[in-house]
Design an enzyme around this catalytic site. Structure first.
Site, PDB file in Angstrom:
ATOM      1  N   GLY A 117       0.777  -1.231   0.000  1.00  0.00           N
ATOM      2  CA  GLY A 117       0.000   0.000   0.000  1.00  0.00           C
ATOM      3  C   GLY A 117       0.813   1.288   0.000  1.00  0.00           C
TER       4      GLY A 117
ATOM      5  N   GLU B 119       3.544   4.312   5.906  1.00  0.00           N
ATOM      6  CA  GLU B 119       2.378   3.419   5.812  1.00  0.00           C
ATOM      7  C   GLU B 119       1.285   4.116   5.012  1.00  0.00           C
ATOM      8  OE1 GLU B 119       1.051   0.698   5.641  1.00  0.00           O
ATOM      9  OE2 GLU B 119       0.452  -0.100   7.589  1.00  0.00           O
TER      10      GLU B 119
ATOM     11  N   ASP C 271      -5.951   2.115  10.377  1.00  0.00           N
ATOM     12  CA  ASP C 271      -7.358   1.906  10.706  1.00  0.00           C
ATOM     13  C   ASP C 271      -7.460   1.671  12.211  1.00  0.00           C
ATOM     14  OD1 ASP C 271     -10.009   1.249  10.818  1.00  0.00           O
ATOM     15  OD2 ASP C 271      -9.934  -0.375   9.370  1.00  0.00           O
TER      16      ASP C 271
ATOM     17  N   PHE D   8     -14.224   2.778   3.695  1.00  0.00           N
ATOM     18  CA  PHE D   8     -13.178   2.036   3.008  1.00  0.00           C
ATOM     19  C   PHE D   8     -12.778   2.801   1.753  1.00  0.00           C
ATOM     20  CE2 PHE D   8     -11.092  -1.273   0.591  1.00  0.00           C
ATOM     21  CZ  PHE D   8     -10.299  -1.841   1.577  1.00  0.00           C
ATOM     22  N   VAL D   9     -11.499   3.150   1.656  1.00  0.00           N
ATOM     23  CA  VAL D   9     -11.028   3.950   0.526  1.00  0.00           C
ATOM     24  C   VAL D   9     -10.021   3.176  -0.324  1.00  0.00           C
ATOM     25  CG1 VAL D   9     -11.431   6.138   1.702  1.00  0.00           C
ATOM     26  CG2 VAL D   9      -9.206   5.033   1.923  1.00  0.00           C
TER      27      VAL D   9
ATOM     28  N   ARG E 193      -5.117   0.145  -6.973  1.00  0.00           N
ATOM     29  CA  ARG E 193      -3.922   0.801  -6.423  1.00  0.00           C
ATOM     30  C   ARG E 193      -3.415   1.905  -7.345  1.00  0.00           C
ATOM     31  NH1 ARG E 193      -2.099  -2.305  -2.048  1.00  0.00           N
ATOM     32  NH2 ARG E 193      -2.336  -4.545  -2.278  1.00  0.00           N
TER      33      ARG E 193
HETATM   34  P1  XMP Z   1      -4.934  -1.542  10.970  1.00  0.00           P
HETATM   35  O1  XMP Z   1      -6.364  -1.775  11.362  1.00  0.00           O
HETATM   36  O2  XMP Z   1      -4.035  -2.597  11.473  1.00  0.00           O
HETATM   37  O3  XMP Z   1      -4.988  -1.687   9.411  1.00  0.00           O
HETATM   38  O4  XMP Z   1      -4.488  -0.136  11.321  1.00  0.00           O
HETATM   39  C1  XMP Z   1      -4.063  -1.120   8.576  1.00  0.00           C
HETATM   40  C2  XMP Z   1      -4.081  -1.840   7.248  1.00  0.00           C
HETATM   41  O5  XMP Z   1      -5.419  -2.151   6.843  1.00  0.00           O
HETATM   42  C3  XMP Z   1      -5.631  -1.888   5.492  1.00  0.00           C
HETATM   43  N1  XMP Z   1      -6.732  -0.907   5.389  1.00  0.00           N
HETATM   44  C4  XMP Z   1      -7.243  -0.428   4.254  1.00  0.00           C
HETATM   45  N2  XMP Z   1      -6.922  -0.683   2.981  1.00  0.00           N
HETATM   46  N3  XMP Z   1      -8.585   0.832   2.266  1.00  0.00           N
HETATM   47  C5  XMP Z   1      -7.605  -0.044   1.986  1.00  0.00           C
HETATM   48  O6  XMP Z   1      -7.326  -0.252   0.818  1.00  0.00           O
HETATM   49  C6  XMP Z   1      -8.968   1.136   3.519  1.00  0.00           C
HETATM   50  O7  XMP Z   1      -9.877   1.937   3.714  1.00  0.00           O
HETATM   51  C7  XMP Z   1      -8.255   0.459   4.571  1.00  0.00           C
HETATM   52  N4  XMP Z   1      -8.348   0.512   5.920  1.00  0.00           N
HETATM   53  C8  XMP Z   1      -7.409  -0.336   6.394  1.00  0.00           C
HETATM   54  C9  XMP Z   1      -4.326  -1.376   4.960  1.00  0.00           C
HETATM   55  O8  XMP Z   1      -3.640  -2.427   4.323  1.00  0.00           O
HETATM   56  C10 XMP Z   1      -3.531  -0.947   6.164  1.00  0.00           C
HETATM   57  O9  XMP Z   1      -2.157  -1.149   6.019  1.00  0.00           O
HETATM   58 MG    MG Z   2      -0.874  -1.455   4.386  1.00  0.00          MG
END
Ligand code: XMP
Ligand code: MG
Length: 184
Positions: free
Chosen positions: A48, A103, A107, A156-157, A169
């Site tokens: 990402g 990063e 989330d 979700f984006v 991507r």
């Molecule tokens: P956490 O919950 O561990 O998650 O902070 C972080 C990872 O979750 C993915 N993520 C997303 N990927 N759109 C995405 O394409 C989103 O809205 C989203 N929210 C979380 C992402 O891989 C991130 O590194």
């Molecule tokens: Mg990621």
């Protein structure tokens, strides 16, 4: 590719390519000021963070080198599995280095909490985090994020490196998906 190239797949655009580029320049300037005279080891989280890393490091004037990690916390869908696994580790020793984790999005903060803890055990001089996007949920996790591109709503984006089932991507702007994309 812009969201307008495939309009049916998206609900709305949160940030355009121009807004993202302008924010990247601001954050880069902040990082340059904070790290004046030091060399940064930027650690990108695959896949990402590739776009953020590419644009951010080129907007910076600090000396830097680059390394990458891959971790898994999410499956193909949009819900956290709660499990963090290292799929690809760093290629360099980070002992005594100034680490900046790059990063795409935070989330719950689960992934980064694990990563910071893991990297801290390798004895770097410092660890800071740059996240391009941050969701409100992260308040549940004690995570010190020094640089944030944008604080976004709990949606979700996709785009600018962020995917849904590994797609979108390559979108230059950041958008939410149309409901039919999740259901198909
Ligand atoms: P956490 O919950 O561990 O998650 O902070 C972080 C990872 O979750 C993915 N993520 C997303 N990927 N759109 C995405 O394409 C989103 O809205 C989203 N929210 C979380 C992402 O891989 C991130 O590194
Ligand atoms: Mg990621």
């Amino acid at each position: 590719m812009r969201a307008s190239d495939i309009p049916g797949d998206f609900d709305h655009v949160l940030y355009t390519e121009e807004q993202v580029a302008s924010r990247i320049r601001e954050v880069a300037a902040q990082i340059d000021a904070d790290y004046a005279g030091r060399e940064i080891l930027m650690v990108g989280v695959l896949n990402g963070a590739v776009m953020t890393m590419a644009d951010l490091c080129r907007a910076m004037t600090s000396h830097m080198s680059m390394d990458w990690m891959a971790v898994s916390s999410y499956g193909a869908g949009t819900k956290s599995s709660g499990v963090v696994r290292i799929l690809k580790d760093l290629t360099k020793d980070i002992d005594g280095r100034d680490i900046l984790i790059v990063e795409d999005i935070i989330d719950t903060g689960l992934t980064l909490s694990y990563l910071v803890q893991n990297l801290r055990s390798r004895n770097p001089n410092s660890i800071e985090i740059m996240a391009m996007f941050r969701k409100p949920e992260v308040v549940t996790c004690p995570l010190d994020v020094k640089y944030v591109g944008f604080d976004i709503p709990n949606e979700f984006v996709v785009g600018y490196g962020l995917d849904y089932a590994d797609k979108y991507r390559n979108l230059t702007d950041v958008a939410t998906l149309a409901p039919h994309v999740y259901k198909s």
